[in-house]
Design a protein around this motif. Structure first.
Motif, mmCIF file in Angstrom:
data_model
loop_
_atom_site.group_PDB
_atom_site.id
_atom_site.type_symbol
_atom_site.label_atom_id
_atom_site.label_comp_id
_atom_site.label_asym_id
_atom_site.label_seq_id
_atom_site.Cartn_x
_atom_site.Cartn_y
_atom_site.Cartn_z
ATOM 1 N N ALA A 45 -44.312 -67.664 85.689
ATOM 2 C CA ALA A 45 -44.634 -66.325 84.329
ATOM 3 C C ALA A 45 -44.923 -65.463 85.078
ATOM 4 O O ALA A 45 -44.950 -64.062 84.526
ATOM 5 C CB ALA A 45 -45.223 -67.060 83.258
ATOM 6 N N GLU A 46 -46.019 -65.573 85.135
ATOM 7 C CA GLU A 46 -47.270 -64.270 86.695
ATOM 8 C C GLU A 46 -45.652 -63.512 87.672
ATOM 9 O O GLU A 46 -45.440 -62.014 87.548
ATOM 10 C CB GLU A 46 -48.105 -64.566 87.084
ATOM 11 N N LYS A 47 -45.303 -64.210 88.055
ATOM 12 C CA LYS A 47 -44.251 -64.115 89.151
ATOM 13 C C LYS A 47 -43.357 -62.886 88.338
ATOM 14 O O LYS A 47 -42.791 -61.968 88.853
ATOM 15 C CB LYS A 47 -43.657 -64.853 90.035
ATOM 16 N N CYS A 48 -42.773 -63.808 87.723
ATOM 17 C CA CYS A 48 -41.301 -62.302 86.073
ATOM 18 C C CYS A 48 -41.926 -62.022 86.545
ATOM 19 O O CYS A 48 -41.028 -60.965 86.067
ATOM 20 C CB CYS A 48 -40.970 -64.279 85.466
ATOM 21 N N ASP A 49 -42.927 -61.922 85.640
ATOM 22 C CA ASP A 49 -43.697 -60.230 84.966
ATOM 23 C C ASP A 49 -44.078 -58.904 86.112
ATOM 24 O O ASP A 49 -43.846 -58.499 85.650
ATOM 25 C CB ASP A 49 -44.827 -60.657 84.204
ATOM 26 N N VAL A 50 -44.165 -59.888 87.127
ATOM 27 C CA VAL A 50 -44.773 -58.908 88.459
ATOM 28 C C VAL A 50 -42.853 -58.124 88.405
ATOM 29 O O VAL A 50 -42.427 -57.055 88.336
ATOM 30 C CB VAL A 50 -44.835 -59.854 89.359
ATOM 31 N N TYR A 51 -41.636 -58.973 88.766
ATOM 32 C CA TYR A 51 -40.532 -58.692 89.451
ATOM 33 C C TYR A 51 -39.478 -57.747 88.109
ATOM 34 O O TYR A 51 -38.894 -56.847 88.607
ATOM 35 C CB TYR A 51 -39.249 -59.987 89.563
ATOM 36 N N VAL A 52 -40.095 -57.949 86.813
ATOM 37 C CA VAL A 52 -39.460 -57.740 85.424
ATOM 38 C C VAL A 52 -40.214 -55.527 85.618
ATOM 39 O O VAL A 52 -39.325 -55.111 85.499
ATOM 40 C CB VAL A 52 -39.852 -57.993 84.530
ATOM 41 N N LYS A 53 -41.405 -55.707 85.669
ATOM 42 C CA LYS A 53 -42.002 -54.512 85.948
ATOM 43 C C LYS A 53 -41.702 -53.779 87.582
ATOM 44 O O LYS A 53 -41.314 -53.028 86.935
ATOM 45 C CB LYS A 53 -43.864 -54.666 85.831
ATOM 46 N N ILE A 54 -41.836 -53.856 88.942
ATOM 47 C CA ILE A 54 -40.590 -53.578 89.329
ATOM 48 C C ILE A 54 -39.493 -52.854 88.829
ATOM 49 O O ILE A 54 -38.985 -51.628 89.066
ATOM 50 C CB ILE A 54 -40.907 -54.295 90.374
ATOM 51 N N ALA A 55 -38.336 -54.148 88.071
ATOM 52 C CA ALA A 55 -37.031 -53.990 88.197
ATOM 53 C C ALA A 55 -37.083 -52.555 86.837
ATOM 54 O O ALA A 55 -36.472 -51.510 87.027
ATOM 55 C CB ALA A 55 -36.581 -54.965 87.291
ATOM 56 N N GLU A 56 -38.235 -52.273 85.553
ATOM 57 C CA GLU A 56 -38.050 -51.273 84.667
ATOM 58 C C GLU A 56 -38.404 -50.381 85.587
ATOM 59 O O GLU A 56 -37.967 -49.313 85.168
ATOM 60 C CB GLU A 56 -39.280 -51.264 84.181
ATOM 61 N N CYS A 57 -39.038 -50.257 86.968
ATOM 62 C CA CYS A 57 -39.861 -49.069 87.125
ATOM 63 C C CYS A 57 -38.232 -48.428 87.684
ATOM 64 O O CYS A 57 -38.429 -46.817 87.355
ATOM 65 C CB CYS A 57 -40.530 -49.028 87.842
ATOM 66 N N TYR A 58 -38.231 -49.321 88.441
ATOM 67 C CA TYR A 58 -37.104 -48.530 88.678
ATOM 68 C C TYR A 58 -35.380 -48.393 88.349
ATOM 69 O O TYR A 58 -35.697 -47.231 88.223
ATOM 70 C CB TYR A 58 -36.411 -49.240 90.016
ATOM 71 N N LEU A 59 -35.513 -48.573 87.091
ATOM 72 C CA LEU A 59 -34.002 -48.292 85.679
ATOM 73 C C LEU A 59 -34.971 -46.939 85.313
ATOM 74 O O LEU A 59 -33.835 -46.146 85.360
ATOM 75 C CB LEU A 59 -34.305 -49.564 84.779
ATOM 76 N N GLU A 60 -36.143 -46.750 85.709
ATOM 77 C CA GLU A 60 -36.416 -45.867 85.164
ATOM 78 C C GLU A 60 -36.369 -44.126 85.737
ATOM 79 O O GLU A 60 -35.666 -43.084 85.490
ATOM 80 C CB GLU A 60 -38.240 -45.674 84.719
ATOM 81 N N GLU A 61 -36.387 -44.341 86.680
ATOM 82 C CA GLU A 61 -35.392 -43.680 88.189
ATOM 83 C C GLU A 61 -34.185 -43.747 88.674
ATOM 84 O O GLU A 61 -33.529 -42.682 88.488
ATOM 85 C CB GLU A 61 -36.587 -43.361 89.106
ATOM 86 N N GLY A 62 -33.780 -44.858 87.602
ATOM 87 C CA GLY A 62 -31.993 -44.741 88.136
ATOM 88 C C GLY A 62 -31.324 -45.253 89.624
ATOM 89 O O GLY A 62 -30.391 -44.480 89.814
ATOM 90 N N GLU A 63 -32.639 -46.267 90.244
ATOM 91 C CA GLU A 63 -32.780 -46.806 91.555
ATOM 92 C C GLU A 63 -32.196 -47.972 90.727
ATOM 93 O O GLU A 63 -32.985 -49.890 91.015
ATOM 94 C CB GLU A 63 -33.482 -46.495 91.544
ATOM 95 N N THR A 64 -30.711 -48.336 90.770
ATOM 96 C CA THR A 64 -30.330 -50.102 89.703
ATOM 97 C C THR A 64 -29.901 -50.108 91.345
ATOM 98 O O THR A 64 -30.217 -52.225 90.742
ATOM 99 C CB THR A 64 -28.892 -49.073 89.976
ATOM 100 N N VAL A 65 -30.104 -50.043 92.382
ATOM 101 C CA VAL A 65 -29.648 -51.141 93.666
ATOM 102 C C VAL A 65 -31.074 -52.003 93.565
ATOM 103 O O VAL A 65 -31.382 -52.796 93.955
ATOM 104 C CB VAL A 65 -29.446 -50.693 94.510
ATOM 105 N N LYS A 66 -32.090 -51.102 93.566
ATOM 106 C CA LYS A 66 -33.634 -51.995 93.979
ATOM 107 C C LYS A 66 -34.195 -52.662 92.967
ATOM 108 O O LYS A 66 -34.134 -53.699 92.871
ATOM 109 C CB LYS A 66 -34.406 -50.599 94.125
#
Length: 309
Positions: A45-66
């Motif tokens: 669960a903690e790992k998933c939370d980290v990866y989701v946060k990273i994805a959410e941040c990249y989406l904010e800047e349009g970095e869709t591949v990352k």
């Protein structure tokens, strides 16, 4: 461990400052292990939370591949989360982020399916209005998806959702039900106010111009209308087809050729006569069955509306 705690503090600071890429890079440097005796041990669960946060941040800047890379990592651990009910908020965040990543990468078929699943979530953690907006996003992606049996199935799922007409009350989705209904019913779409408002509601990544000079929605409408025409004609001249589709005859021929090659249209091209010859792609009984199903769904909606009054 101290270095991980420091990275998490820097991550939160960068998010507050609006430096989402910097925040994602910082969090991506966390050390995580499955060894319970290690100071860097993290649960699924903690790992998933980290990866989701990273994805959410990249989406904010349009970095869709990352963002795609991060949400893929989240998907690899989300299934192993113990006691899913306790972590339902995190799982819903993952599903929402995954759908947005698919949408941003213009994988509209998969995105439509994910959005529709989310819109039916039976939980008090998501407001009813947010569930309705998820349905609106599902409708958007279903309309933009490439023509074919899979899109027809997704269109059917959304069309049969009893909440579809409620989208009319949301400005961003006010014509989605009308456009989607016409698509599902194989009716020819005209360039009218409904379609114009639908185009205006699209996000920038949903309205880009492709290599053929058409926007995503223009191609989706042309492909849909091509299939709709195939239900009305057995053969048609490309000059006449171009007029029906609102494009030049040579462009109509190119679109038809591509659709025939990828299997989304049954037919053949006679370049000597300049005609497109359609082949039956479904039996009359199947078409009749779909028509009856659609009529029953619409009749049920009218009945419910009358009862509510």
């Amino acid at each position: 461990a101290a270095d991980n705690k420091l990275r998490q503090m820097i991550f939160e600071f960068k998010v507050e400052q609006g430096d989402y890429v910097g925040a994602a890079v910082c969090l991506d440097g966390l050390r995580m292990t499955d060894d319970e005796g290690s100071p860097y041990y993290m649960t699924s669960a903690e790992k998933c939370d980290v990866y989701v946060k990273i994805a959410e941040c990249y989406l904010e800047e349009g970095e869709t591949v990352k963002a795609d890379g991060a949400v893929t990592k989240a998907g690899q651990v989300v299934e192993s989360i113990s006691d899913p009910e306790q972590h339902m908020a995190l799982i819903l965040r993952y599903k929402s982020t995954y759908a947005q990543v698919l949408d941003s990468n213009r994988k509209f078929l998969q995105a439509a399916s994910r959005y529709h699943d989310l819109s039916q979530a039976n939980t008090e953690m998501i407001d009813a209005d947010d569930l309705l907006r998820m349905l609106g996003r599902a409708a958007t992606c279903a309309i933009l998806a490439p023509s074919g049996p899979q899109r027809q199935r997704i269109l059917g799922m959304v069309f049969k959702d009893e909440r579809l007409s409620q989208l009319d009350a949301i400005p961003k989705f006010e014509t989605h039900s009308a456009v989607l209904t016409k698509m599902y019913m194989n009716q020819v779409l005209r360039k009218d106010d409904e379609l114009r408002k639908f185009e205006e509601s699209l996000e920038p990544h949903q309205n880009i111009v492709k290599g053929d000079g058409l926007t995503i929605v223009e191609r989706a409408v042309i492909e849909h209308n091509m299939v709709a025409v195939s239900q009305l004609y057995t053969s048609i001249y490309f000059s006449e087809l171009g007029q029906l589709l609102g494009v030049a005859a040579d462009r109509a021929e190119k679109v038809a050729a591509k659709m025939i090659m990828d299997g989304s249209l049954s037919g053949s091209i006679d370049q000597v006569d300049g005609t497109l010859n359609f082949e039956g792609n479904e039996s009359a009984l199947l078409g009749w069955d779909e028509a009856i199903t659609s009529f029953c769904v619409q009749l049920s909606r009218v009945t419910d509306a009358v009862r509510s009054e």
